[in-house]
Design an enzyme around this catalytic site. Structure first.
Site, PDB file in Angstrom:
ATOM      1  N   SER A  44      -1.746   3.913   1.510  1.00 27.47           N
ATOM      2  CA  SER A  44      -1.302   2.959   0.492  1.00 27.47           C
ATOM      3  C   SER A  44       0.159   3.157   0.117  1.00 27.47           C
ATOM      4  O   SER A  44       0.779   2.266  -0.471  1.00 27.47           O
ATOM      5  CB  SER A  44      -2.173   3.076  -0.765  1.00 27.47           C
ATOM      6  N   HIS A  45       0.731   4.321   0.450  1.00 26.09           N
ATOM      7  CA  HIS A  45       2.141   4.577   0.181  1.00 26.09           C
ATOM      8  C   HIS A  45       2.889   4.965   1.460  1.00 26.09           C
ATOM      9  O   HIS A  45       3.931   5.613   1.402  1.00 26.09           O
ATOM     10  CB  HIS A  45       2.297   5.672  -0.875  1.00 26.09           C
ATOM     11  N   GLU A 185      -4.509   0.177  -2.635  1.00 24.60           N
ATOM     12  CA  GLU A 185      -5.845   0.322  -2.063  1.00 24.60           C
ATOM     13  C   GLU A 185      -6.571  -1.019  -2.040  1.00 24.60           C
ATOM     14  O   GLU A 185      -7.251  -1.355  -1.059  1.00 24.60           O
ATOM     15  CB  GLU A 185      -6.650   1.345  -2.862  1.00 24.60           C
TER      16      GLU A 185
END
Length: 334
Positions: A44-45, A185
């Site tokens: 997600s990052h 997410e």
């Protein structure tokens, strides 16, 4: 899935950022955080965030060549004006000065203002723990999250990160959103066509939903009900009005519907435990280790343990990127 080495991930990120005329300081700082996300299996990052970086640039909501400016405002306080650039570049400029102030004063705080923010905070608190400091960082985002008992977004995902240095091995670190889950997410579930668990969000009518798209249009929820809601409000205050920057609602208004990355501020606090404890530092830091041992001996995990294990795997085996994402990233080079 496409398997890539970490060097290949970094090379791709650098090429894309240079292709879109980001300054070299931005290229290096942003690429490092994207690689860190992939390396630690925090998709997600990870490099997926490049899509948002370039979309934010095209929307005119980030300055590709902004030069952050340092302001020394008190013995234990400093401010870095990002001038509309990404937060990573401003953090890099301020980091050595924050370290120096914390060691000199025992405690210091740094405000990063007028920055575009999408980075995981654990990257920054780990940089402080590597210097032997205890660290706390927080930032608002866009108003995507409803307060406990409400139905309309007012808070950001509002992460809080904490780091504690340890004499051997990785630091004690946690970094979590005050929402039930990071927005990324839910976005990844939407991309994959997968349902989300109940409790992550509500639809536009305020009804619980497992539809990722409906939750993104409606509102995310805080973790722990009113407790997460109170912490989210604390983040709004600490990294908004306290440092003279935007709340999540104000950031979303600034966005003007462009769906760009959040714009606002970040607050970091660094504490030197050896200045705090003096001659008794070793004794009390050893007591912290006893606490950690008591957790692990019960079979429980320390926060970030999975990330650190993933870090070792990725260095050895590389990482995997979905083929569709890889194609989208390559298209950014055209």
């Amino acid at each position: 899935m496409i398997r890539m080495t970490l060097d290949e991930v970094r090379e791709l990120a650098v090429r894309i950022l240079r292709r879109h005329a980001f300054s070299e300081a931005h290229v290096q700082a942003v690429a490092d955080t994207l690689v860190a996300g992939e390396r630690d299996e925090c998709a997600s990052h990870g490099i997926w965030r490049l899509l948002g970086c370039i979309a934010t640039l095209k929307a005119g909501k980030v300055s590709a060549d902004a030069e952050p400016e340092l302001h020394d405002i008190a013995p234990g306080l400093l401010r870095v004006d990002a001038h509309g650039g990404f937060s990573q570049c401003a953090f890099r400029l301020g980091l050595p000065h924050l370290l120096e102030k914390a060691r000199s004063q025992g405690i210091a705080a740094m405000a990063v203002n007028r920055c575009v923010h999408f980075s995981a905070l654990w990257v920054e608190v780990e940089a402080l723990t590597e210097a032997g400091l205890v660290a706390l960082a927080t930032t608002p985002s866009h108003a995507w999250v409803a307060p406990a008992g409400g139905r309309k977004p007012i808070f950001g995902t509002n992460p809080i990160a904490f780091g504690w240095p340890r004499p051997d091995g990785p630091p004690f670190v946690f970094d979590f959103a005050t929402s039930a889950v990071a927005r990324g997410e839910i976005q990844l579930h939407e991309r994959a066509g997968k349902p989300i668990p109940l409790g992550w969000g509500v639809d536009e009518q305020g009804e619980p939903t497992t539809d990722a798209s409906a939750a993104l249009r409606g509102a995310m929820l805080t973790f722990g009900g009113h407790k997460g809601s109170a912490l989210a409000a604390m983040v709004e205050l600490l990294a908004g009005p306290l440092i003279g920057d935007l709340t999540s609602a104000e950031s979303l208004a600034y966005d003007e519907g462009s769906r760009s990355s959040p714009y606002g501020g970040e607050l970091l606090i660094a504490i030197d435990p050896r200045r705090m404890l003096g001659a008794s530092a070793e004794e009390h830091l050893a007591r912290a280790e006893t606490l950690f041992e008591g957790i692990v001996e019960q079979g429980a995990r320390l926060p970030s343990q999975r990330r650190f294990e993933a870090r070792e795997r990725s260095a050895r085996d590389g990482v995997t990127i979905p083929e569709a994402l890889h194609r989208e990233l390559l298209a950014l080079l055209e």
